[in-house]
Design a protein around this motif. Structure first.
Motif, PDB file in Angstrom:
ATOM      1  N   HIS A 204       0.762  -1.519  -0.140  1.00  0.00           N
ATOM      2  CA  HIS A 204       0.029  -0.503   0.494  1.00  0.00           C
ATOM      3  C   HIS A 204       1.030   1.178  -0.338  1.00  0.00           C
ATOM      4  N   ARG A 237       7.952  -8.457  -6.055  1.00  0.00           N
ATOM      5  CA  ARG A 237       7.552  -7.912  -7.445  1.00  0.00           C
ATOM      6  C   ARG A 237       8.243  -6.073  -6.988  1.00  0.00           C
ATOM      7  N   LEU A 238       7.541  -5.336  -8.658  1.00  0.00           N
ATOM      8  CA  LEU A 238       8.196  -4.448  -8.963  1.00  0.00           C
ATOM      9  C   LEU A 238       7.531  -3.659  -8.567  1.00  0.00           C
ATOM     10  N   ARG A 244      -4.857  -2.468  -7.514  1.00  0.00           N
ATOM     11  CA  ARG A 244      -6.356  -3.420  -7.729  1.00  0.00           C
ATOM     12  C   ARG A 244      -7.093  -3.182  -8.887  1.00  0.00           C
ATOM     13  N   LYS A 292       3.003 -10.722 -18.014  1.00  0.00           N
ATOM     14  CA  LYS A 292       1.412 -10.979 -17.617  1.00  0.00           C
ATOM     15  C   LYS A 292       0.770 -10.179 -19.521  1.00  0.00           C
TER      16      LYS A 292
HETATM   17  N1  CMC Z   1       5.043  -6.807 -10.051  1.00  0.00           N
HETATM   18  C1  CMC Z   1       5.335  -7.826 -10.390  1.00  0.00           C
HETATM   19  N2  CMC Z   1       4.199  -8.599 -10.754  1.00  0.00           N
HETATM   20  C2  CMC Z   1       3.081  -8.334  -9.978  1.00  0.00           C
HETATM   21  C3  CMC Z   1       3.009  -6.887  -9.904  1.00  0.00           C
HETATM   22  C4  CMC Z   1       4.275  -5.847  -9.501  1.00  0.00           C
HETATM   23  N3  CMC Z   1       4.233  -4.531  -9.173  1.00  0.00           N
HETATM   24  N4  CMC Z   1       1.182  -6.659  -9.260  1.00  0.00           N
HETATM   25  C5  CMC Z   1       0.619  -8.065  -9.826  1.00  0.00           C
HETATM   26  N5  CMC Z   1       1.979  -8.144  -9.992  1.00  0.00           N
HETATM   27  C6  CMC Z   1       1.104 -10.083 -10.782  1.00  0.00           C
HETATM   28  C7  CMC Z   1       1.123 -10.767  -9.450  1.00  0.00           C
HETATM   29  O1  CMC Z   1       2.369 -11.577  -8.826  1.00  0.00           O
HETATM   30  C8  CMC Z   1       0.136 -11.589  -9.371  1.00  0.00           C
HETATM   31  O2  CMC Z   1       0.884 -12.790 -10.463  1.00  0.00           O
HETATM   32  P1  CMC Z   1      -0.015 -14.193 -10.506  1.00  0.00           P
HETATM   33  O3  CMC Z   1      -1.571 -13.997 -10.703  1.00  0.00           O
HETATM   34  O4  CMC Z   1       0.900 -14.457 -11.276  1.00  0.00           O
HETATM   35  O5  CMC Z   1      -0.029 -14.680  -8.932  1.00  0.00           O
HETATM   36  C9  CMC Z   1      -0.832 -10.929 -11.121  1.00  0.00           C
HETATM   37  O6  CMC Z   1       0.486  -9.858 -10.658  1.00  0.00           O
HETATM   38  C10 CMC Z   1      -1.882 -10.140 -10.066  1.00  0.00           C
HETATM   39  O7  CMC Z   1      -1.690  -9.462  -8.302  1.00  0.00           O
HETATM   40  P2  CMC Z   1      -2.702  -9.312  -7.584  1.00  0.00           P
HETATM   41  O8  CMC Z   1      -1.481  -9.332  -5.995  1.00  0.00           O
HETATM   42  O9  CMC Z   1      -3.710 -10.118  -8.034  1.00  0.00           O
HETATM   43  O10 CMC Z   1      -2.628  -7.676  -7.537  1.00  0.00           O
HETATM   44  P3  CMC Z   1      -3.538  -7.056  -6.386  1.00  0.00           P
HETATM   45  O11 CMC Z   1      -4.639  -6.441  -6.736  1.00  0.00           O
HETATM   46  O12 CMC Z   1      -3.877  -8.125  -5.314  1.00  0.00           O
HETATM   47  O13 CMC Z   1      -1.682  -5.850  -6.239  1.00  0.00           O
HETATM   48  C11 CMC Z   1      -0.557  -4.779  -5.749  1.00  0.00           C
HETATM   49  C12 CMC Z   1      -2.259  -5.417  -6.257  1.00  0.00           C
HETATM   50  C13 CMC Z   1      -0.614  -2.073  -5.769  1.00  0.00           C
HETATM   51  C14 CMC Z   1      -0.984  -5.248  -4.423  1.00  0.00           C
HETATM   52  C15 CMC Z   1       0.278  -5.133  -6.956  1.00  0.00           C
HETATM   53  O14 CMC Z   1       0.003  -4.493  -8.078  1.00  0.00           O
HETATM   54  C16 CMC Z   1       1.509  -4.735  -6.705  1.00  0.00           C
HETATM   55  O15 CMC Z   1       2.175  -5.564  -5.466  1.00  0.00           O
HETATM   56  N6  CMC Z   1       2.453  -3.658  -6.183  1.00  0.00           N
HETATM   57  C17 CMC Z   1       3.216  -3.014  -6.199  1.00  0.00           C
HETATM   58  C18 CMC Z   1       3.235  -3.023  -4.818  1.00  0.00           C
HETATM   59  C19 CMC Z   1       2.930  -1.767  -4.836  1.00  0.00           C
HETATM   60  O16 CMC Z   1       2.893  -0.458  -6.202  1.00  0.00           O
HETATM   61  N7  CMC Z   1       2.297  -0.518  -3.919  1.00  0.00           N
HETATM   62  C20 CMC Z   1       1.830   0.573  -4.255  1.00  0.00           C
HETATM   63  C21 CMC Z   1      -0.393   0.242  -4.811  1.00  0.00           C
HETATM   64  S1  CMC Z   1      -0.896   2.053  -5.332  1.00  0.00           S
HETATM   65  C22 CMC Z   1      -0.761   2.632  -3.638  1.00  0.00           C
HETATM   66  C23 CMC Z   1      -2.486   2.265  -3.024  1.00  0.00           C
HETATM   67  O17 CMC Z   1      -3.421   3.475  -3.724  1.00  0.00           O
HETATM   68  O18 CMC Z   1      -1.578   1.592  -1.784  1.00  0.00           O
END
Ligand code: CMC
Length: 360
Positions: A204, A237-238, A244, A292
């Motif tokens: 987050h 993760r990057l 989301r 992806k």
């Molecule tokens: N780098 C690499 N792979 C990723 C990333 C990333 N940044 N984000 C998602 N994926 C992949 C993930 O590994 C998954 O792959 P698989 O289906 O093979 O397991 C797929 O994409 C879907 O990911 P998810 O975890 O189901 O997606 P989510 O909706 O739960 O995650 C997120 C959203 C923001 C937590 C995620 O994109 C992430 O971890 N990003 C990196 C951390 C980040 O930048 N956070 C700040 C978010 S923006 C600020 C805010 O509003 O909070």
């Protein structure tokens, strides 16, 4: 059941709308029209309208006075707190504030991350805290309190744009946490503390610090591909990519990139830093798309947050605290909205453990 509550509507709100197509609306205004045009104080006013009966037309003087009042709490800044990370120290100092539901409590809570972060950053560098100047705008005073010298107009504008850009964002994890706590009628300070706790996580609000680590480790554009491929191969993760809700670009990334560009034109950012970050972003987006293809992973708010906060001299360890300085306005407005119209939030869980057995 929806994993991670994805797609579940858990509240009605008049505060903000996050649209998958890449649109953010805050109380009827598009972020594109607010960022860089509206002062943080006016944005707080916009979010608070209808939730506090005694809201003054100009929140600036009251917020300045709240900063001065909150500064007194720094008597509690002992050496034990300085061993913590800045966000943990800010969380601990905020926990000392009394609970309440009125405007005075709300303004103290807006002042808290600003005043506490500046003091903690300075104290960790062995420097004495700088007393707030209630006559300055919030962004100018934050930079002055943190750095001990007045900030340039460009820098104040950049931080102000940042605070507005992150002030509210639908039912993100920290806002949901704050609403759950508010729904128990615990009070605004408790709700904001819950928000800080949720914001701290790297998925987050904890992402922008690691963005700087990534840029520093990559070092130059030619290394970007190999570094990113290596990180993804390890299962990392990057940071600064993916979201989301958004399936296209996070509109906040563009608002902040615009602010970073203006800092670049005014030479308030390290030469070549923006071009380097853009090269890393381009490489990351290409690699994520190739790996992806079914999941649109785009740049999120945190990537250009990192560049902007670095340019105005916040240490990366304090980036999450600066996020809290803006988002606290949303936590408070959502908490008031929850109390005004919502019931206790108490969902169900599905029990998947063993059924009762006869005790031996
Ligand atoms: N780098 C690499 N792979 C990723 C990333 C990333 N940044 N984000 C998602 N994926 C992949 C993930 O590994 C998954 O792959 P698989 O289906 O093979 O397991 C797929 O994409 C879907 O990911 P998810 O975890 O189901 O997606 P989510 O909706 O739960 O995650 C997120 C959203 C923001 C937590 C995620 O994109 C992430 O971890 N990003 C990196 C951390 C980040 O930048 N956070 C700040 C978010 S923006 C600020 C805010 O509003 O909070």
């Amino acid at each position: 059941m929806s994993d991670g509550l994805e797609g579940v509507v858990a509240a009605e709100t008049v505060l903000s709308e996050v649209d998958a197509a890449g649109r953010l609306v805050i109380r009827g205004f598009s972020l594109d029209d607010l960022a860089g045009r509206t002062a943080f104080e006016d944005l707080v006013h916009l979010l608070f309208e209808g939730f506090f009966p005694d809201l003054p037309a100009d929140l600036g003087p009251a917020l300045g006075a709240a900063r001065a009042q909150t500064f007194i709490q720094l008597q509690a800044l002992d050496t034990g707190l300085l061993d913590l990370s800045p966000i943990e120290a800010v969380r601990a100092l905020t926990a000392r504030l009394p609970d309440g539901d009125d405007l005075a409590t709300a303004l103290r809570l807006i002042a808290a991350p600003a005043v506490f972060t500046a003091a903690v950053v300075r104290a960790q560098a062995g420097e004495a805290p700088v007393r707030p100047d209630p006559t300055l705008c919030h962004a100018a005073d934050i930079l002055r309190m943190m750095r001990g010298r007045p900030a340039s107009g460009d820098e104040v504008e950049a931080l102000d744009t940042y605070l507005v850009t992150v002030s509210d964002h639908g039912l993100n994890a920290s806002t949901f946490a704050a609403r759950v706590i508010a729904s128990t009628r615990a009070g605004l300070t408790s709700a904001v503390l819950g928000g800080i706790g949720a914001l701290k996580g790297p998925l987050h609000g904890g992402a922008p610090g690691p963005v700087i680590e990534m840029l520093d480790e990559i070092g130059e554009p030619a290394n970007a591909r190999a570094w990113i491929e290596g990180a993804l191969a390890r299962g990392d993760r990057l940071m600064g990519f993916g979201h989301r809700v958004y399936r296209s670009r996070d509109p906040r990334a563009d608002a902040l990139k615009g602010a970073v560009r203006r800092l670049n034109e005014g030479a308030s950012i390290r030469p070549g830093r923006l071009a380097f970050a853009e090269a890393v972003e381009t490489a990351a987006l290409a690699i994520l798309k190739a790996r992806k293809p079914d999941r649109s992973l785009q740049t999120n708010v945190e990537f250009y947050t990192a560049l902007l906060l670095e340019a105005v001299e916040f240490p990366p360890a304090a980036f999450t605290c600066v996020f809290a300085m803006g988002r606290v306005a949303g936590w408070i407005a959502h908490s008031r909205e929850q109390v005004a119209g919502g019931r206790l939030i108490r969902p169900q869980s599905l029990y998947i453990g063993p059924q009762p057995r006869k005790a031996a």
